[in-house]
Motif scaffolding. Structure first.
Motif, PDB file in Angstrom:
ATOM      1  N   TYR A   1       1.108  -1.374   0.072  1.00  0.00           N
ATOM      2  CA  TYR A   1       0.086   0.221  -0.023  1.00  0.00           C
ATOM      3  C   TYR A   1       1.127   0.797   0.145  1.00  0.00           C
ATOM      4  CZ  TYR A   1      -3.676   2.778   1.872  1.00  0.00           C
ATOM      5  OH  TYR A   1      -4.605   3.966   1.658  1.00  0.00           O
ATOM      6  N   PRO A   2       1.344   2.515  -1.072  1.00  0.00           N
ATOM      7  CA  PRO A   2       2.071   2.596  -0.932  1.00  0.00           C
ATOM      8  C   PRO A   2       2.375   3.653  -0.808  1.00  0.00           C
ATOM      9  CG  PRO A   2       1.723   2.057  -3.661  1.00  0.00           C
ATOM     10  CD  PRO A   2       0.289   1.596  -2.246  1.00  0.00           C
ATOM     11  N   VAL A   3       0.708   4.301  -0.347  1.00  0.00           N
ATOM     12  CA  VAL A   3       0.285   5.843   0.907  1.00  0.00           C
ATOM     13  C   VAL A   3       1.178   4.912   2.063  1.00  0.00           C
ATOM     14  CG1 VAL A   3      -1.627   6.564   1.555  1.00  0.00           C
ATOM     15  CG2 VAL A   3      -1.354   6.774  -0.845  1.00  0.00           C
ATOM     16  N   GLY A   4       0.699   4.270   2.635  1.00  0.00           N
ATOM     17  CA  GLY A   4       1.007   3.460   4.029  1.00  0.00           C
ATOM     18  C   GLY A   4       2.481   3.309   4.154  1.00  0.00           C
ATOM     19  N   THR A   5       3.267   3.661   3.052  1.00  0.00           N
ATOM     20  CA  THR A   5       4.883   3.191   3.326  1.00  0.00           C
ATOM     21  C   THR A   5       5.198   3.551   2.498  1.00  0.00           C
ATOM     22  OG1 THR A   5       3.922   1.704   1.303  1.00  0.00           O
ATOM     23  CG2 THR A   5       4.457  -0.016   3.902  1.00  0.00           C
ATOM     24  N   SER A   6       5.630   3.822   1.422  1.00  0.00           N
ATOM     25  CA  SER A   6       6.828   4.238   0.429  1.00  0.00           C
ATOM     26  C   SER A   6       6.321   5.575   0.543  1.00  0.00           C
ATOM     27  CB  SER A   6       7.033   4.094  -0.958  1.00  0.00           C
ATOM     28  OG  SER A   6       5.909   4.136  -1.404  1.00  0.00           O
ATOM     29  N   HIS A   7       5.165   6.442   0.056  1.00  0.00           N
ATOM     30  CA  HIS A   7       5.369   7.531   0.361  1.00  0.00           C
ATOM     31  C   HIS A   7       4.173   8.538   1.629  1.00  0.00           C
ATOM     32  CE1 HIS A   7       5.801   7.056  -3.966  1.00  0.00           C
ATOM     33  NE2 HIS A   7       5.417   7.786  -4.438  1.00  0.00           N
ATOM     34  N   ARG A   8       4.201   7.364   2.903  1.00  0.00           N
ATOM     35  CA  ARG A   8       3.600   7.670   4.110  1.00  0.00           C
ATOM     36  C   ARG A   8       4.542   9.496   4.214  1.00  0.00           C
ATOM     37  NH1 ARG A   8       1.385   4.374   7.372  1.00  0.00           N
ATOM     38  NH2 ARG A   8       1.093   5.173   9.602  1.00  0.00           N
ATOM     39  N   PRO A   9       5.412   9.664   4.378  1.00  0.00           N
ATOM     40  CA  PRO A   9       6.397  10.559   4.453  1.00  0.00           C
ATOM     41  C   PRO A   9       5.806  11.640   3.332  1.00  0.00           C
ATOM     42  CG  PRO A   9       7.642   8.870   3.834  1.00  0.00           C
ATOM     43  CD  PRO A   9       6.650   8.442   4.107  1.00  0.00           C
TER      44      PRO A   9
ATOM     45  N   LYS B   1       0.550  15.318   1.605  1.00  0.00           N
ATOM     46  CA  LYS B   1      -0.824  14.971   0.911  1.00  0.00           C
ATOM     47  C   LYS B   1      -0.748  15.802  -0.408  1.00  0.00           C
ATOM     48  CE  LYS B   1      -5.940  14.153   0.963  1.00  0.00           C
ATOM     49  NZ  LYS B   1      -5.492  12.629   0.849  1.00  0.00           N
ATOM     50  N   LYS B   2      -0.127  17.134  -0.699  1.00  0.00           N
ATOM     51  CA  LYS B   2       0.075  17.895  -1.762  1.00  0.00           C
ATOM     52  C   LYS B   2       0.539  17.179  -2.841  1.00  0.00           C
ATOM     53  CE  LYS B   2      -1.766  21.962  -1.547  1.00  0.00           C
ATOM     54  NZ  LYS B   2      -1.674  23.338  -0.436  1.00  0.00           N
TER      55      LYS B   2
ATOM     56  N   ARG C   1       1.555  14.476  -3.011  1.00  0.00           N
ATOM     57  CA  ARG C   1       1.731  12.715  -3.171  1.00  0.00           C
ATOM     58  C   ARG C   1       0.034  13.219  -4.748  1.00  0.00           C
ATOM     59  NH1 ARG C   1       0.502  10.914   1.878  1.00  0.00           N
ATOM     60  NH2 ARG C   1      -2.065  11.105   2.090  1.00  0.00           N
ATOM     61  N   GLU C   2      -0.515  14.377  -4.114  1.00  0.00           N
ATOM     62  CA  GLU C   2      -2.014  14.463  -4.981  1.00  0.00           C
ATOM     63  C   GLU C   2      -1.273  14.455  -6.662  1.00  0.00           C
ATOM     64  OE1 GLU C   2      -4.478  17.199  -2.342  1.00  0.00           O
ATOM     65  OE2 GLU C   2      -5.512  15.237  -1.879  1.00  0.00           O
ATOM     66  N   LYS C   3      -0.064  15.816  -6.604  1.00  0.00           N
ATOM     67  CA  LYS C   3       0.591  16.069  -7.363  1.00  0.00           C
ATOM     68  C   LYS C   3       1.030  15.030  -8.468  1.00  0.00           C
ATOM     69  CE  LYS C   3       4.147  19.508  -9.499  1.00  0.00           C
ATOM     70  NZ  LYS C   3       5.118  19.422  -9.083  1.00  0.00           N
ATOM     71  N   LEU C   4       1.704  13.955  -7.557  1.00  0.00           N
ATOM     72  CA  LEU C   4       2.421  13.067  -8.283  1.00  0.00           C
ATOM     73  C   LEU C   4       1.321  11.970  -8.524  1.00  0.00           C
ATOM     74  CD1 LEU C   4       4.895  11.920  -6.117  1.00  0.00           C
ATOM     75  CD2 LEU C   4       5.330  12.440  -8.232  1.00  0.00           C
ATOM     76  N   GLY C   5      -0.159  12.158  -7.983  1.00  0.00           N
ATOM     77  CA  GLY C   5      -1.471  11.386  -8.726  1.00  0.00           C
ATOM     78  C   GLY C   5      -1.167  10.477  -8.082  1.00  0.00           C
ATOM     79  N   VAL C   6      -0.856   9.621  -6.372  1.00  0.00           N
ATOM     80  CA  VAL C   6      -0.222   8.622  -6.029  1.00  0.00           C
ATOM     81  C   VAL C   6      -1.716   8.888  -4.989  1.00  0.00           C
ATOM     82  CG1 VAL C   6       0.704   7.279  -3.968  1.00  0.00           C
ATOM     83  CG2 VAL C   6       1.678   8.526  -5.817  1.00  0.00           C
ATOM     84  N   THR C   7      -2.848   8.051  -5.158  1.00  0.00           N
ATOM     85  CA  THR C   7      -4.030   7.725  -4.011  1.00  0.00           C
ATOM     86  C   THR C   7      -4.680   6.630  -2.557  1.00  0.00           C
ATOM     87  OG1 THR C   7      -5.123   6.574  -5.570  1.00  0.00           O
ATOM     88  CG2 THR C   7      -4.855   8.764  -5.904  1.00  0.00           C
ATOM     89  N   ASP C   8      -5.175   7.275  -2.094  1.00  0.00           N
ATOM     90  CA  ASP C   8      -5.479   6.074  -0.916  1.00  0.00           C
ATOM     91  C   ASP C   8      -5.749   5.482  -1.836  1.00  0.00           C
ATOM     92  OD1 ASP C   8      -4.952   8.676   0.231  1.00  0.00           O
ATOM     93  OD2 ASP C   8      -6.997   9.267   0.702  1.00  0.00           O
ATOM     94  N   SER C   9      -6.313   4.967  -2.850  1.00  0.00           N
ATOM     95  CA  SER C   9      -6.960   3.483  -3.103  1.00  0.00           C
ATOM     96  C   SER C   9      -6.191   3.085  -4.323  1.00  0.00           C
ATOM     97  CB  SER C   9      -8.210   3.950  -3.866  1.00  0.00           C
ATOM     98  OG  SER C   9      -8.647   4.779  -4.157  1.00  0.00           O
ATOM     99  N   MET C  10      -4.594   3.633  -3.861  1.00  0.00           N
ATOM    100  CA  MET C  10      -3.852   1.862  -5.105  1.00  0.00           C
ATOM    101  C   MET C  10      -3.548   1.236  -4.073  1.00  0.00           C
ATOM    102  SD  MET C  10      -1.791   5.421  -6.592  1.00  0.00           S
ATOM    103  CE  MET C  10      -2.207   5.793  -8.348  1.00  0.00           C
ATOM    104  N   ILE C  11      -3.537  -0.330  -5.486  1.00  0.00           N
ATOM    105  CA  ILE C  11      -2.235  -0.766  -4.563  1.00  0.00           C
ATOM    106  C   ILE C  11      -0.852  -1.151  -5.220  1.00  0.00           C
ATOM    107  CG2 ILE C  11      -2.879  -3.084  -3.613  1.00  0.00           C
ATOM    108  CD1 ILE C  11      -5.336  -3.007  -3.178  1.00  0.00           C
TER     109      ILE C  11
END
Ligand SMILES: *Cc1c(COP(=O)(O)O)cnc(C)c1O
Length: 374
Positions: free
Chosen positions: A329-337, A340-341, A343-353
């Protein structure tokens, strides 16, 4: 010899006439010499090894093996992907220098660049590497290096390496490419002019999730500098870990061939499913395939955490590239730090696996996802 001495010096002959089919593990911190004259020989280049932190046959094998596949003069192995990246960067940049890096970086590399390099006196500007303008606007008088990744995580954007390297070269900058996701089986950045290629050998090079290691490759001149950094920063790889990574490396092409084929089949089966908003999987990466990582963005209303409980034999693992299929779960691991802003710019969402596709039978992998989605 008395008992205590015999106890320490029982015979352990080092075979020099019998040739082992596999490389022995030089699990030693140092090498012995017959006398001081022979020890002097090390400094005159007559002997290759003296002290494992400065070099060991098993770790050198890994550097050489990856360098050969990348088409580089020399490779240097180290204790992790991050330490290899640091050694590569420090082979080019010193205090007072400036680096340009892609903003779409592996999380650990981002932290290394944004926090630690500043303490070394090296400043970093993050840019969107697909924009020539952004790269050129970021170049300063003291810029020495442009750093990017061949395939990004977790959106699997394939960088136009040739284009980026041309821009960098026209301004006299060196280039460094993290080729972890692609491996030399798919992409060989040196062929389009990259000066340094870095790998987290923890991933596909090792391939079995049993070792943490890194490698950088490049010209002898740059790699001798990187090797000196690894040696003096003490980030050398242990002999056994080098040996394990070499054993994994032997099957890189077999694994990649199967894993890429399985990923294509999985993508075919998932595409068009109404419960998936989007399947991220690159095309046209190489004649050999398009990689073995697939990222899916689940449709609204689907609970990602609930989905992760339906994976049967597929493990939840915050890494990638093993022979077993796994999800994370990228948002919970690699992209945790990552804020949110951003992440949104990069296009990484909370619903991604993110799925790391393994070497199993493709039909079994597909079945797990079909059932989970039903
Ligand atoms: C894992 C990874 C790294 C860091 O490697 P370690 O072996 O964990 O130090 C760097 N870049 C990429 C793309 C990675 O996936």
């Amino acid at each position: 010899m008395r008992f205590q001495t015999k106890n320490v010096h029982f015979p352990q002959k080092i075979e020099t006439s019998e040739v082992s089919k596999t490389k022995p593990i030089y699990q030693t911190s140092a090498f012995t010499f017959s006398d001081f004259d022979e020890m002097e020989g090390y400094f005159e280049g007559e002997k290759s090894y003296m002290y494992t932190r400065m070099g060991n046959p098993n770790t050198d094998d890994l550097g050489k093996g990856v360098a050969d596949l990348e088409g580089a003069e020399m490779g240097v192995a180290s204790a992790s992907g991050l330490s290899a990246i640091l050694a590569g960067v420090l082979a080019v940049a010193k205090s007072g220098d400036h680096i340009i890096a892609t903003e779409d970086l592996y999380g650990g590399t981002y932290q290394l660049f944004a926090r630690e390099l500043a303490d070394f006196g090296i400043s970093v500007t993050f840019v969107d590497c697909s924009s020539r303008e952004e790269i050129e606007d970021a170049i300063r008088e003291n810029t020495v290096l442009l750093y990017t990744e061949s395939i990004t995580n977790p959106l699997l954007r394939v960088e136009d390496l040739e284009g980026i390297i041309k821009i960098a070269a026209s301004h006299g900058l060196k280039t460094m490419v993290d080729n972890t996701f692609a491996t030399p089986y798919l992409i060989r950045p040196h062929e389009v002019g990259a000066d340094i290629v870095a790998h987290s050998a923890t991933k596909y090079i090792g391939g079995h999730s049993d070792v943490t290691a890194g490698v950088v490759t490049g010209s002898r001149e740059l790699m001798m500098k990187a090797k000196a950094k690894v040696s003096i920063l003490g980030s050398n790889l242990g002999p056994f870990d080098g040996w394990l990574a070499c054993r994994g490396l032997k099957t890189l092409s077999l694994r990649m061939e199967r894993q890429c084929a399985n990923a294509e089949k999985l993508v075919d089966s998932l595409s068009g499913n109404a419960l998936i908003k989007k399947v991220f999987y690159p095309t046209g990466v190489s004649r050999e395939g398009n990689g073995a990582i697939v990222t899916i963005d689940l449709a609204e209303g689907i609970d990602v955490f609930e989905f992760s409980k339906r994976m049967q034999w597929i493990k939840v693992v915050p890494t990638l590239a093993g022979v077993e299929t796994s999800i994370t779960y990228p948002v919970g691991t690699s992209h945790r730090p990552v804020p949110k802003k951003t992440r949104e710019k990069l296009g990484v969402t909370d619903s991604m696996i993110r799925i790391s596709v393994g070497i199993e039978d493709a039909e079994d992998i597909i079945d797990v996802f079909k059932k989970a989605l039903s």
